[in-house]
Design a protein around this motif. Structure first.
Motif, PDB file in Angstrom:
ATOM      1  N   HIS A 161       0.749  -1.127  -0.085  1.00 35.49           N
ATOM      2  CA  HIS A 161       0.148   0.020  -0.137  1.00 35.49           C
ATOM      3  C   HIS A 161       0.857   1.125   0.107  1.00 35.49           C
ATOM      4  O   HIS A 161       1.564   1.454   0.849  1.00 35.49           O
ATOM      5  CB  HIS A 161      -0.757  -0.017   1.148  1.00 35.49           C
ATOM      6  N   ILE A 162       0.948   1.935  -1.063  1.00 34.64           N
ATOM      7  CA  ILE A 162       1.566   3.421  -1.092  1.00 34.64           C
ATOM      8  C   ILE A 162       0.373   4.555  -0.996  1.00 34.64           C
ATOM      9  O   ILE A 162      -0.258   4.902  -1.942  1.00 34.64           O
ATOM     10  CB  ILE A 162       2.133   3.541  -2.397  1.00 34.64           C
ATOM     11  N   SER A 163       0.373   4.815   0.282  1.00 33.15           N
ATOM     12  CA  SER A 163      -0.942   5.904   0.392  1.00 33.15           C
ATOM     13  C   SER A 163      -0.601   7.180  -0.357  1.00 33.15           C
ATOM     14  O   SER A 163      -1.746   7.792  -0.703  1.00 33.15           O
ATOM     15  CB  SER A 163      -0.695   6.230   2.023  1.00 33.15           C
ATOM     16  N   ARG A 164       0.528   7.851  -0.394  1.00 28.42           N
ATOM     17  CA  ARG A 164       0.837   8.788  -1.475  1.00 28.42           C
ATOM     18  C   ARG A 164       0.027   8.941  -2.655  1.00 28.42           C
ATOM     19  O   ARG A 164      -0.214  10.095  -3.150  1.00 28.42           O
ATOM     20  CB  ARG A 164       2.248   9.231  -1.065  1.00 28.42           C
ATOM     21  N   TYR A 165       0.196   7.805  -3.370  1.00 27.48           N
ATOM     22  CA  TYR A 165      -0.579   7.642  -4.600  1.00 27.48           C
ATOM     23  C   TYR A 165      -1.772   6.906  -4.480  1.00 27.48           C
ATOM     24  O   TYR A 165      -2.139   6.654  -5.948  1.00 27.48           O
ATOM     25  CB  TYR A 165       0.853   6.791  -5.201  1.00 27.48           C
ATOM     26  N   ASN A 166      -2.089   6.498  -3.239  1.00 30.72           N
ATOM     27  CA  ASN A 166      -3.406   5.950  -3.361  1.00 30.72           C
ATOM     28  C   ASN A 166      -3.511   4.778  -4.260  1.00 30.72           C
ATOM     29  O   ASN A 166      -4.275   4.198  -5.166  1.00 30.72           O
ATOM     30  CB  ASN A 166      -4.520   6.679  -3.985  1.00 30.72           C
ATOM     31  N   LEU A 167      -2.309   3.555  -3.966  1.00 30.41           N
ATOM     32  CA  LEU A 167      -2.156   2.616  -4.746  1.00 30.41           C
ATOM     33  C   LEU A 167      -1.997   1.105  -3.768  1.00 30.41           C
ATOM     34  O   LEU A 167      -1.380   1.271  -2.730  1.00 30.41           O
ATOM     35  CB  LEU A 167      -1.074   2.435  -5.531  1.00 30.41           C
ATOM     36  N   ARG A 168      -2.958   0.488  -3.968  1.00 34.09           N
ATOM     37  CA  ARG A 168      -2.783  -0.883  -3.551  1.00 34.09           C
ATOM     38  C   ARG A 168      -2.365  -1.920  -4.262  1.00 34.09           C
ATOM     39  O   ARG A 168      -3.421  -2.437  -5.230  1.00 34.09           O
ATOM     40  CB  ARG A 168      -4.144  -1.398  -2.563  1.00 34.09           C
ATOM     41  N   LEU A 169      -1.230  -2.257  -4.300  1.00 33.59           N
ATOM     42  CA  LEU A 169      -0.628  -3.199  -5.509  1.00 33.59           C
ATOM     43  C   LEU A 169      -0.518  -4.580  -4.968  1.00 33.59           C
ATOM     44  O   LEU A 169       0.143  -4.786  -4.089  1.00 33.59           O
ATOM     45  CB  LEU A 169       0.710  -2.755  -5.793  1.00 33.59           C
ATOM     46  N   ARG A 170      -0.957  -5.423  -5.422  1.00 33.21           N
ATOM     47  CA  ARG A 170      -1.031  -6.885  -5.261  1.00 33.21           C
ATOM     48  C   ARG A 170       0.318  -7.393  -5.813  1.00 33.21           C
ATOM     49  O   ARG A 170       0.936  -6.686  -6.743  1.00 33.21           O
ATOM     50  CB  ARG A 170      -1.955  -7.839  -5.941  1.00 33.21           C
ATOM     51  N   PHE A 171       0.932  -8.205  -5.063  1.00 32.70           N
ATOM     52  CA  PHE A 171       2.381  -8.928  -5.598  1.00 32.70           C
ATOM     53  C   PHE A 171       2.365 -10.430  -5.584  1.00 32.70           C
ATOM     54  O   PHE A 171       1.670 -11.154  -4.613  1.00 32.70           O
ATOM     55  CB  PHE A 171       3.402  -8.334  -4.903  1.00 32.70           C
ATOM     56  N   ALA A 172       3.342 -10.940  -6.546  1.00 32.54           N
ATOM     57  CA  ALA A 172       3.548 -12.509  -6.293  1.00 32.54           C
ATOM     58  C   ALA A 172       4.768 -12.516  -5.539  1.00 32.54           C
ATOM     59  O   ALA A 172       5.954 -11.936  -6.190  1.00 32.54           O
ATOM     60  CB  ALA A 172       3.287 -12.974  -7.654  1.00 32.54           C
ATOM     61  N   GLY A 173       5.005 -13.628  -4.759  1.00 30.22           N
ATOM     62  CA  GLY A 173       6.505 -13.895  -4.231  1.00 30.22           C
ATOM     63  C   GLY A 173       6.401 -13.884  -2.484  1.00 30.22           C
ATOM     64  O   GLY A 173       5.286 -13.484  -1.985  1.00 30.22           O
ATOM     65  N   GLU A 174       7.179 -14.369  -2.110  1.00 28.97           N
ATOM     66  CA  GLU A 174       7.474 -14.508  -0.481  1.00 28.97           C
ATOM     67  C   GLU A 174       8.174 -13.419   0.185  1.00 28.97           C
ATOM     68  O   GLU A 174       8.860 -13.142  -0.528  1.00 28.97           O
ATOM     69  CB  GLU A 174       7.776 -15.991  -0.223  1.00 28.97           C
ATOM     70  N   VAL A 175       7.806 -13.056   1.420  1.00 28.14           N
ATOM     71  CA  VAL A 175       8.524 -11.969   1.984  1.00 28.14           C
ATOM     72  C   VAL A 175       9.326 -12.778   3.176  1.00 28.14           C
ATOM     73  O   VAL A 175       8.876 -13.308   3.985  1.00 28.14           O
ATOM     74  CB  VAL A 175       7.443 -11.112   2.732  1.00 28.14           C
ATOM     75  N   ARG A 176      10.596 -12.869   2.780  1.00 27.30           N
ATOM     76  CA  ARG A 176      11.451 -13.750   3.346  1.00 27.30           C
ATOM     77  C   ARG A 176      12.037 -13.133   4.892  1.00 27.30           C
ATOM     78  O   ARG A 176      11.985 -13.787   5.857  1.00 27.30           O
ATOM     79  CB  ARG A 176      12.672 -14.325   2.635  1.00 27.30           C
ATOM     80  N   TRP A 177      12.267 -11.767   4.572  1.00 28.52           N
ATOM     81  CA  TRP A 177      12.938 -11.021   5.871  1.00 28.52           C
ATOM     82  C   TRP A 177      12.032 -10.457   6.691  1.00 28.52           C
ATOM     83  O   TRP A 177      10.954  -9.695   6.116  1.00 28.52           O
ATOM     84  CB  TRP A 177      14.169 -10.265   5.188  1.00 28.52           C
ATOM     85  N   TYR A 178      12.409 -10.335   7.983  1.00 27.86           N
ATOM     86  CA  TYR A 178      11.842  -9.421   8.947  1.00 27.86           C
ATOM     87  C   TYR A 178      12.531  -8.456   9.590  1.00 27.86           C
ATOM     88  O   TYR A 178      13.888  -8.674   9.655  1.00 27.86           O
ATOM     89  CB  TYR A 178      11.225 -10.310  10.242  1.00 27.86           C
ATOM     90  N   GLY A 179      11.964  -7.014   9.544  1.00 30.80           N
ATOM     91  CA  GLY A 179      12.795  -6.115  10.332  1.00 30.80           C
ATOM     92  C   GLY A 179      12.357  -4.821   9.636  1.00 30.80           C
ATOM     93  O   GLY A 179      11.423  -4.539   9.135  1.00 30.80           O
ATOM     94  N   LYS A 180      13.066  -3.863  10.003  1.00 24.23           N
ATOM     95  CA  LYS A 180      12.733  -2.490   9.391  1.00 24.23           C
ATOM     96  C   LYS A 180      12.758  -1.965   8.256  1.00 24.23           C
ATOM     97  O   LYS A 180      13.893  -2.250   7.567  1.00 24.23           O
ATOM     98  CB  LYS A 180      13.537  -1.311  10.259  1.00 24.23           C
TER      99      LYS A 180
END
Length: 486
Positions: free
Chosen positions: A179-198
């Motif tokens: 979600h990019i609020s400045r551009y009012n975009l909610r972009l779906r994606f394919a792939g895994e989020v591997r890393w946790y952190g800032k």
């Protein structure tokens, strides 16, 4: 002394120091800043795709305008006779920033400042290279050049690219939405989020060859606070909170000799010798080389016939195949590194010495050392995986490691089958084994003795497997290694 190609001459001291004639250059792998990238493919709908294209075009335009002004100042200083380093220092970074960035903030928001920051980083890197060159720390054939423009060299069109500031977006790994609020975009994606952190800066780009949007999300792995100790606004909820998965369980050392036919020849101080074969790497290269050559020939005929549309389509396919070949090569390297480092960790290795083939592409440049073999890419894969197991990696200049006996430091003769013969005692060693022994000795001073225990593997795209074509035999040597259980 033994004539077996897999046996070391006896007797010999267990630990030696490199001789005075040996050029020993050992340096540690670069430090890791703990940042990793999560790369996903974006799945925008039609309206979102058009908005991304407008934003990316504006970001690339801003980069090009910033770069044009700064390049003009640099080359003007050069025309006045100033040195490259002094000319780069004379570039008015603040003036171009104040003049150009505000023009794009209405459309891009904070991303406009992120474009400028990335361009500033590129110029800082350029100045750093010039300083290193003036101090004699760069090879003479490397000539640093000022940052270039964001455009495709073949088509001349701007590259579509957007840097997104870290507080401008949020990642939902369960819904797989950015979600990019400045551009009012909610972009779906394919792939895994591997890393946790800032989360840090995200970069979105369009791949012309694949006709797809991608996002690279930088993650400070494990970090949950900012520099001043406060909790950051956004944390990427990935699967892994730490880069390290284990710590060394022993204090053994290993030497690694890299190559093309044998991707890695590895000797451990306990006498284990591991061979990783690179047949798949060469198969891939020659397969893609043939397909690319055919397409380039068709494109040349289309251009001669004036068919611009067909010409562009064929060259887009050429670019796609080149990227696919590079991706497959990297995948093979990562498979090798994952298997190799895990095997070394299980054997209690805590430090690895990797041979770095300095200048080989210039001194012995050919299809194999330049096109097929990306040795820096392979070294980086090994270093990245070693960090996960807490194994220290050191790079050793490998000049002369295959042409000199690891035990007597005299020049050896190499037969067509890759076996070297030492004139002192007439003992034989496989050239890749000799190279790995030399690298281990140069880096750590350890010289492995006794009958080595060879393990042979084939690196494939779906993993690493024992080389079944070599029968498990007692007393295997370097010309016919036996398979030993792990």
């Amino acid at each position: 002394m033994s004539n077996g190609a897999g046996e070391a001459p006896q007797p010999s001291p267990e630990r030696t120091e490199p001789g005075p004639s040996m050029d020993v250059t050992v340096f540690p792998a670069p430090e890791d800043n703990g940042t990793r990238a999560v790369v996903v493919r974006l799945l925008p709908n039609g309206a979102q795709g058009r908005k991304l294209r407008r934003l990316a075009n504006a970001a690339a335009k801003l980069w090009n305008e910033l770069n044009y002004g700064r390049r003009q100042e640099y080359f003007e200083a050069r025309r006045r006779g100033l040195s490259q380093l002094e000319s780069a220092r004379r570039v008015d970074m603040r003036g171009t920033r104040k003049e150009l960035v505000p023009k794009y903030t209405e459309l891009l928001g904070a991303a406009a400042w992120e474009v400028e920051r990335k361009n500033y980083e590129a110029w800082s890197s350029f100045r750093g290279l010039l300083k290193a060159k003036s101090e004699g720390k760069l090879p003479p054939w490397i000539h640093p050049a000022p940052p270039g423009y964001w455009k495709d060299e073949e088509t001349g069109r701007r590259k579509l690219w957007i840097p997104v500031r870290h507080e401008m977006y949020a990642v939902d790994p369960e819904a797989k939405v950015i979600h990019i609020s400045r551009y009012n975009l909610r972009l779906r994606f394919a792939g895994e989020v591997r890393w946790y952190g800032k989360q840090e800066r995200m970069e979105i780009w369009y791949d012309e060859a694949r006709r797809a949007w991608y996002a690279s999300i930088a993650v400070k792995v494990g970090a949950e606070t900012t520099r001043n100790g406060t909790k950051p606004r956004h944390i990427v909820q990935g699967a892994r909170r730490s880069i390290a998965v284990a710590r060394p369980i022993g204090d053994k050392v290993a030497g690694i000799d890299l190559g093309v036919n044998i991707l890695a020849s590895v000797v451990v101080s306990d006498g284990t010798w591991m061979i990783y074969k690179g047949a798949r790497l060469k198969e891939d290269y020659f397969h893609f080389e043939g397909r690319i050559a055919k397409l380039e020939s068709e494109a040349s005929r289309a251009k001669s016939a004036g068919d611009e549309k067909k010409y562009n389509r064929l060259w887009a396919e050429v670019r796609r195949l080149k990227r696919k070949w590079a991706a497959r090569r990297l995948h093979l390297y990562r498979n090798l590194a994952s298997h190799l480092i895990h095997e070394l960790w299980e054997r209690g290795v805590s430090a690895v010495y990797v041979g770095y083939p300095y200048d080989i592409a210039r001194e012995r440049g050919n299809k194999y050392s330049v096109n097929i073999w990306a040795y820096r890419e392979l070294i980086d894969a090994i270093e990245a995986k070693a960090r996960e197991y807490g194994i220290s990696v050191y790079e050793v200049y490998e000049r002369g490691t295959s042409s000199h006996c690891a035990y007597h430091e005299v020049e050896v003769e190499r037969s067509p089958r890759g076996v070297v013969t030492c004139p002192v005692g007439n003992h034989k060693l496989h050239s890749d084994l000799n190279g790995a022994l030399n690298i281990l000795r140069r880096g750590s001073g350890v010289l492995v003795n006794g009958n080595l225990k060879p393990l042979s593997f084939i690196v494939d795209h779906n993993g690493v497997a024992p080389a079944n074509s070599i029968a498990s035999t007692k007393g295997g040597n370097a010309q016919n290694p036996g398979i030993y259980p792990t």
